[in-house]
Write a protein that holds these residues in place. Structure first.
Motif, short mmCIF file in Angstrom:
data_model
loop_
_atom_site.label_atom_id
_atom_site.label_comp_id
_atom_site.label_asym_id
_atom_site.label_seq_id
_atom_site.Cartn_x
_atom_site.Cartn_y
_atom_site.Cartn_z
N MET A 1 -8.60 8.91 10.55
CA MET A 1 -9.27 7.97 9.70
C MET A 1 -8.37 7.53 8.55
SD MET A 1 -12.50 6.95 9.02
CE MET A 1 -13.39 6.37 7.70
N GLN A 2 -7.73 8.48 7.89
CA GLN A 2 -6.82 8.18 6.78
C GLN A 2 -5.67 7.32 7.28
OE1 GLN A 2 -7.31 8.92 3.67
NE2 GLN A 2 -5.34 8.22 2.88
N GLU A 3 -5.21 7.61 8.47
CA GLU A 3 -4.09 6.86 9.03
C GLU A 3 -4.49 5.40 9.28
OE1 GLU A 3 -1.56 7.17 13.03
OE2 GLU A 3 -1.83 9.07 11.97
N GLU A 4 -5.73 5.16 9.71
CA GLU A 4 -6.23 3.80 9.94
C GLU A 4 -6.28 3.01 8.63
OE1 GLU A 4 -9.96 2.77 12.03
OE2 GLU A 4 -9.47 4.53 13.25
N VAL A 5 -6.75 3.64 7.59
CA VAL A 5 -6.84 2.99 6.28
C VAL A 5 -5.44 2.64 5.77
CG1 VAL A 5 -7.51 3.33 3.86
CG2 VAL A 5 -9.02 4.06 5.69
N GLU A 6 -4.50 3.56 5.95
CA GLU A 6 -3.13 3.30 5.51
C GLU A 6 -2.53 2.15 6.31
OE1 GLU A 6 -0.98 6.94 5.90
OE2 GLU A 6 -2.00 7.89 4.20
N GLN A 7 -2.80 2.11 7.62
CA GLN A 7 -2.28 1.04 8.46
C GLN A 7 -2.85 -0.32 8.04
OE1 GLN A 7 0.09 1.60 10.70
NE2 GLN A 7 0.22 -0.57 11.23
N LYS A 8 -4.17 -0.37 7.77
CA LYS A 8 -4.79 -1.61 7.33
C LYS A 8 -4.25 -2.06 5.97
CE LYS A 8 -9.11 -1.27 9.87
NZ LYS A 8 -10.56 -1.14 9.79
N THR A 9 -4.00 -1.10 5.10
CA THR A 9 -3.44 -1.41 3.78
C THR A 9 -2.04 -2.01 3.92
OG1 THR A 9 -4.69 0.43 2.83
CG2 THR A 9 -2.91 -0.47 1.50
N ILE A 10 -1.24 -1.43 4.77
CA ILE A 10 0.12 -1.94 4.99
C ILE A 10 0.06 -3.33 5.60
CG2 ILE A 10 2.24 -1.59 6.33
CD1 ILE A 10 1.80 1.44 5.95
N ASN A 11 -0.82 -3.54 6.58
CA ASN A 11 -0.97 -4.86 7.19
C ASN A 11 -1.39 -5.90 6.14
OD1 ASN A 11 -0.21 -4.16 9.76
ND2 ASN A 11 -2.29 -3.79 10.48
N LEU A 12 -2.32 -5.51 5.28
CA LEU A 12 -2.78 -6.42 4.22
C LEU A 12 -1.63 -6.77 3.28
CD1 LEU A 12 -5.12 -7.92 2.84
CD2 LEU A 12 -5.50 -5.86 1.49
N ALA A 13 -0.84 -5.78 2.91
CA ALA A 13 0.28 -6.01 2.01
C ALA A 13 1.31 -6.95 2.65
CB ALA A 13 0.93 -4.70 1.61
N VAL A 14 1.60 -6.74 3.92
CA VAL A 14 2.56 -7.59 4.63
C VAL A 14 2.01 -9.02 4.76
CG1 VAL A 14 3.67 -7.97 6.88
CG2 VAL A 14 3.66 -5.69 5.86
N THR A 15 0.73 -9.14 5.07
CA THR A 15 0.11 -10.46 5.22
C THR A 15 0.13 -11.22 3.90
OG1 THR A 15 -1.36 -9.55 6.90
CG2 THR A 15 -1.96 -11.67 5.98
N VAL A 16 -0.21 -10.54 2.82
CA VAL A 16 -0.20 -11.18 1.50
C VAL A 16 1.22 -11.59 1.12
CG1 VAL A 16 -0.57 -10.74 -0.97
CG2 VAL A 16 -2.30 -10.08 0.69
N THR A 17 2.18 -10.76 1.42
CA THR A 17 3.57 -11.07 1.12
C THR A 17 4.01 -12.31 1.89
OG1 THR A 17 4.02 -8.73 0.77
CG2 THR A 17 5.93 -10.17 1.06
N LYS A 18 3.67 -12.38 3.18
CA LYS A 18 4.02 -13.55 3.98
C LYS A 18 3.33 -14.80 3.43
CE LYS A 18 4.79 -11.32 8.46
NZ LYS A 18 4.28 -11.18 9.84
N PHE A 19 2.07 -14.64 3.09
CA PHE A 19 1.31 -15.77 2.54
C PHE A 19 1.93 -16.25 1.23
CE2 PHE A 19 -2.24 -17.35 -0.09
CZ PHE A 19 -2.59 -18.45 0.67
#
Length: 158
Positions: A1-19
């Motif tokens: 569960m913790q790993e899923e949250v960390e993965q989503k957080t990283i994806n969000l950070a990468v998406t925001v950076t690209k945006f």
């Protein structure tokens, strides 16, 4: 569960950076296009009545002419009709104030036509009697007629 949250957080950070990067590059591109377009257009061109500074910034040379204190509005209207670029300054130190008109040297032919028409308008206005003067004359005539009418009425009553 913790790993899923960390993965989503990283994806969000990468998406925001690209945006953010896309927005920044788009803004820079649009700014560069704006500057290119503005350079191609050249400096803003003023038409008709303008300030002396704007007239002189067009690098076409300017000449000046002294215009009397009366009829400056007529001059502006006629100059606008002929498409002459001009600037008007007022000399307040003289009583009545004198106006100096600056215009571009290349507009000489049009300005001669403007001045001829301006002189005709001034001559027409000078020859034309004042409306207020005519009104005073008609008032006096009306008073005389009223007095004559009163005298006739008094004679008829007696």
């Amino acid at each position: 569960m913790q790993e899923e949250v960390e993965q989503k957080t990283i994806n969000l950070a990468v998406t925001v950076t690209k945006f953010s990067w896309r927005v920044i590059t788009g803004a820079v591109r649009s700014f560069i296009n704006y500057r290119r377009h503005k350079q191609m257009m050249g400096p803003k061109r003023y038409r008709g009545k303008q300030t002396v500074k704007q007239l002189l910034s067009q690098d076409q040379g300017a000449t000046s002419m002294l215009v009397g204190d009366e009829g400056i509005k007529d001059f502006q209207r006629i100059a606008k009709r002929y498409g002459v670029d001009f600037a008007i300054t007022k000399d307040k130190s003289v009583d009545p104030p004198k106006y100096t008109v600056f215009f571009k040297a290349k507009d000489m032919d049009a300005l001669e036509a403007v001045m001829n028409e301006f002189e005709q308008v001034k001559a027409f206005k000078k020859d034309r009697p004042s409306v207020l003067h005519q009104l005073d004359i008609y008032k006096e005539k009306a008073k005389e007629q009223m007095v004559k009418a009163k005298i006739k009425v008094k004679e008829m009553v007696r």
